[in-house]
Design an enzyme around this catalytic site. Sequence first.
Site, PDB file in Angstrom:
ATOM      1  N   ASP A 119       0.949  -1.285   0.091  1.00  0.00           N
ATOM      2  CA  ASP A 119      -0.131   0.049   0.537  1.00  0.00           C
ATOM      3  C   ASP A 119       0.678   1.095   0.184  1.00  0.00           C
ATOM      4  O   ASP A 119       2.294   1.108   0.026  1.00  0.00           O
ATOM      5  CB  ASP A 119      -1.067  -0.157   1.546  1.00  0.00           C
ATOM      6  CG  ASP A 119      -2.316   0.299   0.877  1.00  0.00           C
ATOM      7  OD1 ASP A 119      -2.355   1.369   0.102  1.00  0.00           O
ATOM      8  OD2 ASP A 119      -3.294  -0.133   1.460  1.00  0.00           O
ATOM      9  N   ASP A 184     -10.067   2.888  -3.022  1.00  0.00           N
ATOM     10  CA  ASP A 184     -11.078   2.376  -2.901  1.00  0.00           C
ATOM     11  C   ASP A 184     -12.512   1.794  -3.509  1.00  0.00           C
ATOM     12  O   ASP A 184     -13.413   2.314  -3.547  1.00  0.00           O
ATOM     13  CB  ASP A 184     -11.261   1.862  -1.418  1.00  0.00           C
ATOM     14  CG  ASP A 184      -9.606   2.167  -0.424  1.00  0.00           C
ATOM     15  OD1 ASP A 184      -8.732   1.799  -1.253  1.00  0.00           O
ATOM     16  OD2 ASP A 184      -9.857   1.690   0.680  1.00  0.00           O
TER      17      ASP A 184
END
Length: 402
Positions: A119, A184
């Site tokens: 990430d 997301d």
Amino acid sequence: MGYNNWNAFQCDINEARVLQTANLMKSLGLQDVGYTHVNIDDCYAQKNRSANGHIVADPVKFPSGFNNLTSQLHSLGFKAGIYGDSGWFTCAGFPGSFANEARDIKTFQDWGFDYLKYDNCAIPYDNITRQNTLGKYERMADAINQLAKTSGKPPMIFSLCEWGWSQVWLWGKQFGQSWRTLGDIEPTWASLASIINFNSFITMATDFSGRNDMDMLQIGNGNMTIDEAKSHWTAWALMKSPLLIGTDLTKLSKDNLNILKNKEIIAIHQDPVVGTSISPFAWGVNPDWTSDPAHPAGYWSGPTQDGTVIMLLNTLDTPTDMSFNLTQSPWLRAGRQYKIRDLWAHTDNGTAVRSITAHQVPPHGVVALLLKDNGDEPAGTLPLCALWWQCTGQDGSRVPGS
């Protein structure tokens, strides 16, 4: 293809839940059709590193340790995935890997993991990194490659979760096997349509070297209709995005399970000959090449080892007839006819000459077809060209309308 816990459970993850998920993937037949990874996302570690600088697995959540867990996953026939971050901390505030790349990737390998989702939270100040986003991911890629050389083990699969802000689709395949292209996903049609729209302009980045990652599957989450869920999964599969289930499998409906197990479309996703994504050939609602997060392109096609795959996506809120001329797709030839295979009905639907119409495609619904060449179109088919643009006889005469 596989599973990731984040969409369904976020930080509520533990050893028992991971093993329950793996066993359900076997018993529900998901492993049999190709879902072979079980990946753990954020929140698995203690908040602080050990005295010697290592990430420490949370002993409450994972009392048997990760070596035992990955051994069990491997014995069940799965690959095991873990999560890390290129910054000081993960997105949930656990230890990130900046300046610890070599240490952490060896830890992950020693724990028995095969896959790393990486990430991009808690980014260090510029006067510390002296680097751009590409360079931050290169640090871990170099650590992975160096570890492969020294350990003699295959390099870990590297999945870049970068959200697309640095145009990762331009450089991601230098370092990893997949790269996130947007933020997301949410379990809503608006989120799905926006992701499909964005990715319609970068389909050329996907091939066997690496894939645009449209984020984890939301099948069974939120209030999506079955038609929306089918469109979601079909678009992700035919655009060759990684297919990582993000659902509580104990609550998965039979209809949603059937969507996830469409073997005919999975065969195209896993095509060993053609690794490229489908791409739009017409937009439908908007003029071609229009970006509209609410109404992405409706007409898509691409090559496969067995023919040309077509995806028709109804982005409207009402049932709609969807028609196209075969030669609008760059993968279909003029003057030929094609056998039609419906990849959702699993039926052979005759032969197409010149055009196809799908009647009353449901709101936010999808049609997926596989077209196989069936020889020359019938003699005497008129007009002389399916598309009249610049259609000219040898004597210079033009077809009316050209």
